[in-house]
Scaffold this active site. Structure first.
Site, short mmCIF file in Angstrom:
data_model
loop_
_atom_site.label_atom_id
_atom_site.label_comp_id
_atom_site.label_asym_id
_atom_site.label_seq_id
_atom_site.Cartn_x
_atom_site.Cartn_y
_atom_site.Cartn_z
N CYS A 151 35.55 75.38 -29.68
CA CYS A 151 34.78 75.71 -30.89
C CYS A 151 34.65 77.22 -31.11
O CYS A 151 34.47 77.66 -32.24
CB CYS A 151 33.41 75.06 -30.82
SG CYS A 151 32.61 75.23 -29.22
N HIS A 244 28.53 79.51 -33.96
CA HIS A 244 28.99 80.51 -33.00
C HIS A 244 29.37 81.79 -33.75
O HIS A 244 30.15 81.75 -34.71
CB HIS A 244 30.23 80.01 -32.24
CG HIS A 244 29.97 78.88 -31.28
ND1 HIS A 244 28.70 78.45 -30.92
CD2 HIS A 244 30.83 78.11 -30.57
CE1 HIS A 244 28.81 77.45 -30.05
NE2 HIS A 244 30.08 77.23 -29.82
N1 LIG Z 1 29.42 70.58 -28.96
C1 LIG Z 1 30.38 71.36 -29.45
O1 LIG Z 1 30.14 72.32 -30.21
C2 LIG Z 1 31.82 71.09 -29.11
C3 LIG Z 1 32.79 71.78 -29.82
C4 LIG Z 1 34.14 71.55 -29.56
C5 LIG Z 1 34.48 70.65 -28.58
N2 LIG Z 1 33.52 69.98 -27.89
C6 LIG Z 1 33.97 69.03 -26.89
O2 LIG Z 1 33.69 67.71 -27.35
C7 LIG Z 1 33.39 66.87 -26.24
C8 LIG Z 1 32.02 66.22 -26.44
O3 LIG Z 1 31.05 67.23 -26.56
P1 LIG Z 1 29.55 66.92 -26.99
O4 LIG Z 1 28.95 68.25 -27.25
O5 LIG Z 1 29.50 65.89 -28.05
O6 LIG Z 1 28.96 66.29 -25.61
P2 LIG Z 1 27.69 65.34 -25.39
O7 LIG Z 1 26.66 65.56 -26.42
O8 LIG Z 1 27.32 65.53 -23.97
O9 LIG Z 1 28.29 63.86 -25.58
C9 LIG Z 1 29.16 63.28 -24.65
C10 LIG Z 1 29.61 61.90 -25.12
O10 LIG Z 1 30.50 61.35 -24.15
C11 LIG Z 1 30.04 60.04 -23.81
N3 LIG Z 1 30.45 59.67 -22.45
C12 LIG Z 1 30.00 60.15 -21.27
N4 LIG Z 1 30.63 59.53 -20.25
C13 LIG Z 1 31.50 58.65 -20.81
C14 LIG Z 1 32.44 57.72 -20.30
N5 LIG Z 1 32.62 57.56 -18.99
N6 LIG Z 1 33.17 56.98 -21.17
C15 LIG Z 1 32.99 57.12 -22.52
N7 LIG Z 1 32.12 57.98 -23.06
C16 LIG Z 1 31.39 58.73 -22.21
C17 LIG Z 1 28.55 60.13 -23.95
O11 LIG Z 1 28.03 58.81 -24.04
P3 LIG Z 1 26.55 58.40 -23.48
O12 LIG Z 1 25.58 58.75 -24.57
O13 LIG Z 1 26.67 56.93 -23.29
O14 LIG Z 1 26.32 59.17 -22.21
C18 LIG Z 1 28.46 60.90 -25.26
O15 LIG Z 1 28.73 60.03 -26.34
C19 LIG Z 1 33.52 67.76 -24.99
O16 LIG Z 1 34.81 67.66 -24.48
C20 LIG Z 1 33.29 69.14 -25.55
O17 LIG Z 1 33.88 70.13 -24.76
C21 LIG Z 1 32.21 70.15 -28.15
#
Ligand SMILES: NC(=O)c1ccc[n+]([C@@H]2O[C@H](COP(=O)([O-])OP(=O)(O)OC[C@H]3O[C@@H](n4cnc5c(N)ncnc54)[C@H](OP(=O)(O)O)[C@@H]3O)[C@@H](O)[C@H]2O)c1
Length: 360
Positions: A151, A244
């Site tokens: 991001c 950001h």
């Molecule tokens: N936040 C940002 O600005 C951003 C930007 C670019 C990229 N990303 C990337 O996008 C991804 C997600 O980020 P996020 O910020 O959304 O993280 P997050 O809020 O921590 O959400 C993680 C998600 O993954 C699920 N999960 C965890 N363990 C799992 C499993 N074993 N099988 C299937 N689903 C599972 C969680 O489900 P539960 O609720 O059931 O735990 C939740 O839905 C990461 O790779 C991150 O690096 C994030």
């Protein structure tokens, strides 16, 4: 392109910060309809309303709240999957979905730097999508993985692309001020971030440097040759919820005036006429005020899909310096993935997987 009925899509990691943005941005999308939601075993079997801690100002749609969260398995999933799970989970799950014939449009870092996986920002390097044809999943089952970048890289890359095209970019110095939503939910503890700046985000500087150069690289045959610029990134976490901000200094290959740089940004409209629903009309917006861009005031420009640039001025060390702001969970994540899917649809690259889905 004629899309007569909406294509069913799934969201893997639907309960997270990025998953929630997917739900917001796909509600009433003209081409795609959310048909499947999956998350961890903690959430699987619950309704989405029970499983997700909804954190957006946009209200959770009732239809989505009533949907059952599915396990992290391709059986029964649609053939177009938006994936937003952490890299260790993505490393296992995304190939399984691709091998099952799914187009996996991923936010994770797990495969961004893999030689045969396109890392794509539609305004910057749409031609890199050709790499999906090099993937064994594509050859054997029709499925593939396409990624969008970290991001923090996204906004700077949008600003750098027209400058590289016209003048060449040789050196990049970037210092980020990154929002807490970039760490997912619940993310950084409030005791750590309030009244504070944290000058370390694990792995982020390496990702920002490598991904920026891959995005700005050239596809030569079946290989992406990264931009040959030198880059140094410093990444910091600050007490901002979304958005950001990155301060950038650059050295150019040939001289450019302030007017020429502003004209390069104003004229940068590589997706004009392609009618992709999520594409902002002006991907790089210039804010003329001395104290802009600011996260609270500028992150939602272009429905969160525009990068706002400001403070263009000479740099005493390199040539020019400026500030870039972009919305990290919209342009930097869910919105970027949806724009990638729209580009894939416009190129007919969702058709085989969509047909497979229709006949399943
Ligand atoms: N936040 C940002 O600005 C951003 C930007 C670019 C990229 N990303 C990337 O996008 C991804 C997600 O980020 P996020 O910020 O959304 O993280 P997050 O809020 O921590 O959400 C993680 C998600 O993954 C699920 N999960 C965890 N363990 C799992 C499993 N074993 N099988 C299937 N689903 C599972 C969680 O489900 P539960 O609720 O059931 O735990 C939740 O839905 C990461 O790779 C991150 O690096 C994030």
């Amino acid at each position: 392109m004629a899309i007569n009925s909406k294509l069913p899509v799934g969201i893997l990691g639907a309960t997270g910060m990025v998953g929630q943005r997917f739900i917001q941005l796909l509600e009433n999308h003209p081409w795609f309809e959310v048909a499947w939601l999956a998350a961890s075993d903690r959430s699987s079997g619950k309704t989405y309303g029970e499983a997700a801690k909804w954190r957006l100002e946009f209200p959770l749609p009732e239809r989505i709240a009533q949907m059952t969260v599915r396990p992290n398995e391709p059986t029964g999933a649609p053939k177009i999957i938006f994936a937003s799970v952490d890299a260790p989970i993505a490393r296992e799950a995304e190939p399984a979905f691709a091998a099952a014939g799914c187009a996996v449009i991923s936010n994770s870092s797990a495969f961004r730097m893999a030689a045969n996986v396109p890392l794509v920002l539609p305004e910057v390097n749409a031609d890199h999508l050709h790499l999906i044809e090099e993937q064994s999943w594509r050859k054997e089952a029709g499925g593939y993985i396409v990624t969008n970048s970290n991001c923090t890289a996204m906004g700077p890359v949008l600003a750098l692309k027209p400058l590289d095209d016209l003048f060449g970019v040789e050196q990049i110095f970037a210092t980020s001020m990154q929002a807490i939503s970039g760490a997912g939910y619940p993310g950084v503890p409030s005791m750590d971030i309030l009244d504070n700046v944290i000058p370390y985000i694990g792995g982020e500087e390496e990702k920002m440097e490598a991904e920026t150069l891959k995005l700005l690289g050239k596809l030569e045959g079946n290989v992406v040759k990264p931009l040959g610029a030198r880059m140094s990134a410093s990444c910091n976490r600050v007490a901002v919820v979304d958005g950001h901000t990155v301060s950038i200094s650059i050295k150019l290959g040939k001289p450019a005036t302030k007017e020429e740089i502003l004209a390069a940004w104003a004229g940068f409209k590589p997706l004009a006429g392609k009618d992709l629903p999520s594409a902002p009309a002006q991907p790089v917006e210039y804010a003329t005020q001395d104290d802009r861009p600011q996260p609270r005031l500028d992150r939602n420009r272009g429905n969160g899909m525009a990068a706002t640039v400001g403070r263009l001025r000479p740099c005493n060390v390199l040539d020019w310096k400026f500030t870039v702001l972009s919305h990290n969970t919209v342009r930097g994540a869910a919105g970027a993935a949806i724009l990638n899917a729209e580009l894939l649809a416009s190129l007919g690259k969702l058709e085989p997987v969509a047909e497979t889905a229709a006949h399943a």
